[in-house]
Design a protein around this motif. Sequence first.
Motif, PDB file in Angstrom:
ATOM      1  N   LYS A   7      -2.095  11.975   3.931  1.00 53.00           N
ATOM      2  CA  LYS A   7      -2.926  12.611   2.905  1.00 53.00           C
ATOM      3  C   LYS A   7      -2.806  11.889   1.565  1.00 53.00           C
ATOM      4  CE  LYS A   7      -2.734  17.207   5.013  1.00 53.00           C
ATOM      5  NZ  LYS A   7      -2.158  18.578   4.931  1.00 53.00           N
ATOM      6  N   VAL A   8      -1.582  11.506   1.215  1.00 54.63           N
ATOM      7  CA  VAL A   8      -1.350  10.788  -0.037  1.00 54.63           C
ATOM      8  C   VAL A   8      -2.046   9.424  -0.002  1.00 54.63           C
ATOM      9  CG1 VAL A   8       0.423   9.679  -1.450  1.00 54.63           C
ATOM     10  CG2 VAL A   8       0.813  11.971  -0.556  1.00 54.63           C
ATOM     11  N   LEU A   9      -1.915   8.736   1.125  1.00 52.62           N
ATOM     12  CA  LEU A   9      -2.553   7.419   1.263  1.00 52.62           C
ATOM     13  C   LEU A   9      -4.074   7.542   1.200  1.00 52.62           C
ATOM     14  CD1 LEU A   9      -0.288   6.034   4.123  1.00 52.62           C
ATOM     15  CD2 LEU A   9      -0.506   4.997   1.846  1.00 52.62           C
ATOM     16  N   LYS A  10      -4.600   8.588   1.830  1.00 49.45           N
ATOM     17  CA  LYS A  10      -6.049   8.793   1.822  1.00 49.45           C
ATOM     18  C   LYS A  10      -6.567   8.980   0.399  1.00 49.45           C
ATOM     19  CE  LYS A  10      -9.765  11.684   3.663  1.00 49.45           C
ATOM     20  NZ  LYS A  10     -10.136  12.855   4.495  1.00 49.45           N
ATOM     21  N   ALA A  11      -5.813   9.706  -0.411  1.00 44.80           N
ATOM     22  CA  ALA A  11      -6.229   9.958  -1.796  1.00 44.80           C
ATOM     23  C   ALA A  11      -6.328   8.672  -2.612  1.00 44.80           C
ATOM     24  CB  ALA A  11      -5.251  10.925  -2.458  1.00 44.80           C
ATOM     25  N   LYS A  12      -5.582   7.654  -2.201  1.00 44.14           N
ATOM     26  CA  LYS A  12      -5.580   6.373  -2.919  1.00 44.14           C
ATOM     27  C   LYS A  12      -6.546   5.365  -2.312  1.00 44.14           C
ATOM     28  CE  LYS A  12      -1.879   6.980  -5.709  1.00 44.14           C
ATOM     29  NZ  LYS A  12      -1.820   6.666  -7.143  1.00 44.14           N
ATOM     30  N   ASP A  13      -7.210   5.749  -1.207  1.00 40.55           N
ATOM     31  CA  ASP A  13      -8.029   4.800  -0.452  1.00 40.55           C
ATOM     32  C   ASP A  13      -9.508   5.194  -0.539  1.00 40.55           C
ATOM     33  OD1 ASP A  13      -7.742   2.617   1.952  1.00 40.55           O
ATOM     34  OD2 ASP A  13      -9.357   4.030   2.390  1.00 40.55           O
ATOM     35  N   ALA A  14     -10.334   4.247  -0.900  1.00 41.54           N
ATOM     36  CA  ALA A  14     -11.766   4.530  -1.092  1.00 41.54           C
ATOM     37  C   ALA A  14     -12.422   5.061   0.181  1.00 41.54           C
ATOM     38  CB  ALA A  14     -12.491   3.273  -1.568  1.00 41.54           C
ATOM     39  N   GLY A  15     -12.073   4.466   1.325  1.00 40.99           N
ATOM     40  CA  GLY A  15     -12.703   4.887   2.577  1.00 40.99           C
ATOM     41  C   GLY A  15     -12.000   6.035   3.257  1.00 40.99           C
ATOM     42  N   GLY A  16     -10.748   6.289   2.889  1.00 41.11           N
ATOM     43  CA  GLY A  16     -10.000   7.396   3.471  1.00 41.11           C
ATOM     44  C   GLY A  16      -9.421   7.131   4.842  1.00 41.11           C
ATOM     45  N   LYS A  17      -9.606   5.929   5.363  1.00 43.90           N
ATOM     46  CA  LYS A  17      -9.068   5.577   6.683  1.00 43.90           C
ATOM     47  C   LYS A  17      -7.806   4.739   6.462  1.00 43.90           C
ATOM     48  CE  LYS A  17     -12.705   7.376   8.742  1.00 43.90           C
ATOM     49  NZ  LYS A  17     -12.611   8.651   9.459  1.00 43.90           N
ATOM     50  N   VAL A  18      -6.649   5.329   6.774  1.00 41.24           N
ATOM     51  CA  VAL A  18      -5.386   4.695   6.376  1.00 41.24           C
ATOM     52  C   VAL A  18      -4.434   4.424   7.540  1.00 41.24           C
ATOM     53  CG1 VAL A  18      -5.510   5.672   4.069  1.00 41.24           C
ATOM     54  CG2 VAL A  18      -4.364   6.976   5.891  1.00 41.24           C
ATOM     55  N   LEU A  44       0.816  -1.208   0.000  1.00 38.06           N
ATOM     56  CA  LEU A  44       0.000   0.000   0.000  1.00 38.06           C
ATOM     57  C   LEU A  44       0.853   1.263   0.000  1.00 38.06           C
ATOM     58  CD1 LEU A  44      -2.799  -1.023   2.562  1.00 38.06           C
ATOM     59  CD2 LEU A  44      -2.947  -0.983   0.058  1.00 38.06           C
ATOM     60  N   LEU A  45       1.943   1.255   0.758  1.00 38.39           N
ATOM     61  CA  LEU A  45       2.827   2.422   0.809  1.00 38.39           C
ATOM     62  C   LEU A  45       3.487   2.670  -0.543  1.00 38.39           C
ATOM     63  CD1 LEU A  45       4.519   1.761   4.281  1.00 38.39           C
ATOM     64  CD2 LEU A  45       2.908   3.603   3.774  1.00 38.39           C
ATOM     65  N   ASP A  46       3.963   1.599  -1.174  1.00 33.06           N
ATOM     66  CA  ASP A  46       4.640   1.740  -2.465  1.00 33.06           C
ATOM     67  C   ASP A  46       3.668   2.164  -3.564  1.00 33.06           C
ATOM     68  OD1 ASP A  46       6.922   0.962  -1.159  1.00 33.06           O
ATOM     69  OD2 ASP A  46       6.967  -1.072  -1.976  1.00 33.06           O
ATOM     70  N   ALA A  47       2.453   1.625  -3.496  1.00 27.22           N
ATOM     71  CA  ALA A  47       1.454   1.989  -4.511  1.00 27.22           C
ATOM     72  C   ALA A  47       1.104   3.468  -4.439  1.00 27.22           C
ATOM     73  CB  ALA A  47       0.192   1.146  -4.327  1.00 27.22           C
ATOM     74  N   ALA A  48       1.194   4.039  -3.240  1.00 29.40           N
ATOM     75  CA  ALA A  48       0.884   5.465  -3.068  1.00 29.40           C
ATOM     76  C   ALA A  48       2.116   6.344  -3.278  1.00 29.40           C
ATOM     77  CB  ALA A  48       0.308   5.704  -1.674  1.00 29.40           C
ATOM     78  N   GLY A  49       3.277   5.704  -3.467  1.00 24.83           N
ATOM     79  CA  GLY A  49       4.507   6.466  -3.665  1.00 24.83           C
ATOM     80  C   GLY A  49       5.076   7.077  -2.397  1.00 24.83           C
ATOM     81  N   VAL A  50       4.716   6.516  -1.233  1.00 21.62           N
ATOM     82  CA  VAL A  50       5.201   7.041   0.044  1.00 21.62           C
ATOM     83  C   VAL A  50       6.611   6.518   0.329  1.00 21.62           C
ATOM     84  CG1 VAL A  50       4.863   7.025   2.548  1.00 21.62           C
ATOM     85  CG2 VAL A  50       2.894   7.286   1.022  1.00 21.62           C
ATOM     86  N   LYS A  51       7.526   7.424   0.568  1.00 21.08           N
ATOM     87  CA  LYS A  51       8.888   7.047   0.956  1.00 21.08           C
ATOM     88  C   LYS A  51       8.958   7.011   2.476  1.00 21.08           C
ATOM     89  CE  LYS A  51      10.242   7.087  -3.328  1.00 21.08           C
ATOM     90  NZ  LYS A  51      10.359   5.795  -4.027  1.00 21.08           N
ATOM     91  N   ALA A  88      -2.738   1.277   5.880  1.00 20.93           N
ATOM     92  CA  ALA A  88      -1.344   1.061   5.471  1.00 20.93           C
ATOM     93  C   ALA A  88      -0.364   1.149   6.622  1.00 20.93           C
ATOM     94  CB  ALA A  88      -0.958   2.082   4.401  1.00 20.93           C
ATOM     95  N   LEU A  89      -0.792   1.785   7.731  1.00 22.04           N
ATOM     96  CA  LEU A  89       0.119   2.031   8.847  1.00 22.04           C
ATOM     97  C   LEU A  89      -0.556   1.721  10.171  1.00 22.04           C
ATOM     98  CD1 LEU A  89       1.477   5.452   7.558  1.00 22.04           C
ATOM     99  CD2 LEU A  89       2.890   3.414   7.884  1.00 22.04           C
ATOM    100  N   SER A  90       0.200   1.111  11.089  1.00 22.55           N
ATOM    101  CA  SER A  90      -0.313   0.799  12.428  1.00 22.55           C
ATOM    102  C   SER A  90       0.705   1.249  13.470  1.00 22.55           C
ATOM    103  CB  SER A  90      -0.578  -0.697  12.568  1.00 22.55           C
ATOM    104  OG  SER A  90      -1.045  -1.007  13.868  1.00 22.55           O
ATOM    105  N   TRP A  91       0.275   2.148  14.348  1.00 21.82           N
ATOM    106  CA  TRP A  91       1.128   2.707  15.428  1.00 21.82           C
ATOM    107  C   TRP A  91       0.920   1.818  16.647  1.00 21.82           C
ATOM    108  CZ3 TRP A  91       2.687   8.325  15.631  1.00 21.82           C
ATOM    109  CH2 TRP A  91       3.181   8.718  16.867  1.00 21.82           C
ATOM    110  N   VAL A  92       1.874   0.950  16.928  1.00 24.79           N
ATOM    111  CA  VAL A  92       1.706  -0.032  18.007  1.00 24.79           C
ATOM    112  C   VAL A  92       3.078  -0.585  18.372  1.00 24.79           C
ATOM    113  CG1 VAL A  92       1.318  -2.074  16.526  1.00 24.79           C
ATOM    114  CG2 VAL A  92       0.120  -1.901  18.755  1.00 24.79           C
TER     115      VAL A  92
END
Length: 449
Positions: free
Chosen positions: A195-206, A167-174, A279-283
């Motif tokens: 913000k970049v991930l949200k733009a690529k995600d239908a639900g916007g929860k990333v 998911l990170l690579d598909a959104a171009g996130v470094k 795409a990301l989990s803070w844990v």
Amino acid sequence: MSPTSRRYRRTACTGLSLALPLAALAACGGGSGGDTSASAGSGKGTISVWAHQGQKSEDTALQKTVKTFNSSQSKIKVKLKLIPGNDYTKTITATDASKLPDVMEFDGPTMANFVYNKKLAAIDSYVSAKTLANATAASKAQGAIGGKHYGLGMYDSGLGLFGNKKLLDAAGVKYPTSLSDADGWTADRFTAALKVLKAKDAGGKVLDLQESTGYANEWGTYGFAPIVWSAGGSLLKDGKAEGALDKPAVVSAMKTFQSWKPYVDPNTDGNAFAKGRVALSWVGHWMYPAYSKALGSDLAVLPLPDFGNGPKTGQGSWAWGIGANSKNGKAAGAFLDYLLNDTNVTAMTKANGAPPATKTALAASPLYKRGGPLQLYADQLAKPCGDKDITKSCVAVTRPVTAGYPTITAKFSDALSSVYGGADPKSALAKAARAIDRDFSDNAGYKIP
């Protein structure tokens, strides 16, 4: 373990049965500090050991250690008592010091309160120099007060971001995957990535922030005090919260934290990351087994974002010490030496997946060794800050080692929860700081001579 301790509620001392782990530590009767030393004894005979009942795999590992210790020699016999985790801290708190065991486990942030209330003795005279030397610096930071050691752990803990590479690579996130390439991984860059991930995600929860557990609890403090530290603030500095917890840089950082809420999956099913919804989990490290199983080679491990004072993580977990009223400190120390050897530390950390709290076991750990999938956590723990000197170059911060910690975590986590819910960060942090300082003033700073 401590990061997931249940909600702290301030209670009267007679109401401990209603309290949950850290609640039990409201300074109840006595206290006033003063060093207490266990008696050396003969080094022979039966000693009592209390531990919290954790995961079945942890319990089994500990029971096996006790069994092998008892069969390895004939001088000392250990009698182990497991107490349910949710009852453990309040059981120690409600038990008179004279009735406590020779050896007891305790959740790291509770240690100073037990020392303050004369329930733990310094262990320096009873564990071997080899055991102390092999403890990691981060583990020793959690277990020391005034140059004396009151506890050592078999394992430690740490935080990071788990990422879904696909998911990170598909959104171009470094993104960085180690401390050495974390320069530039700022809070602003992290927000931009959301913000970049949200733009690529239908639900916007990333993003997953473990929202379903709530934040007005120990997870709130353990999970997000790193934002305070990374912003150059502190939960307590020189015995005061005002000016440290509510400084402008921390207020700004908490506004940033608040701004992430629209990107957060509530994660009510606990599977937001494992199922690929975010795409990301803070844990912490404890989610690695489930995440690794779910994502395989698509799993990345990232440091937390930098709010200006370098990336930071919490650390600390369950530890072991000697009861202040033990009459057989030598035997207790001999058991701790055995408990903390490589064989037993490795067995325990294999059972629970946590980073070993001894240097040799950590270096040999398949997960945490150099080149291992969780090397980031070991690298973070190798740069300990302790609880006072939180510089830009250190990473793993110990929660305040003070008998007043229950008040700190209660007030900070309440403030964090209200900020996440939309409250003004400046007002919420200032209110928390005032409440902490009031409590410390009422208790003479919880000084331990």
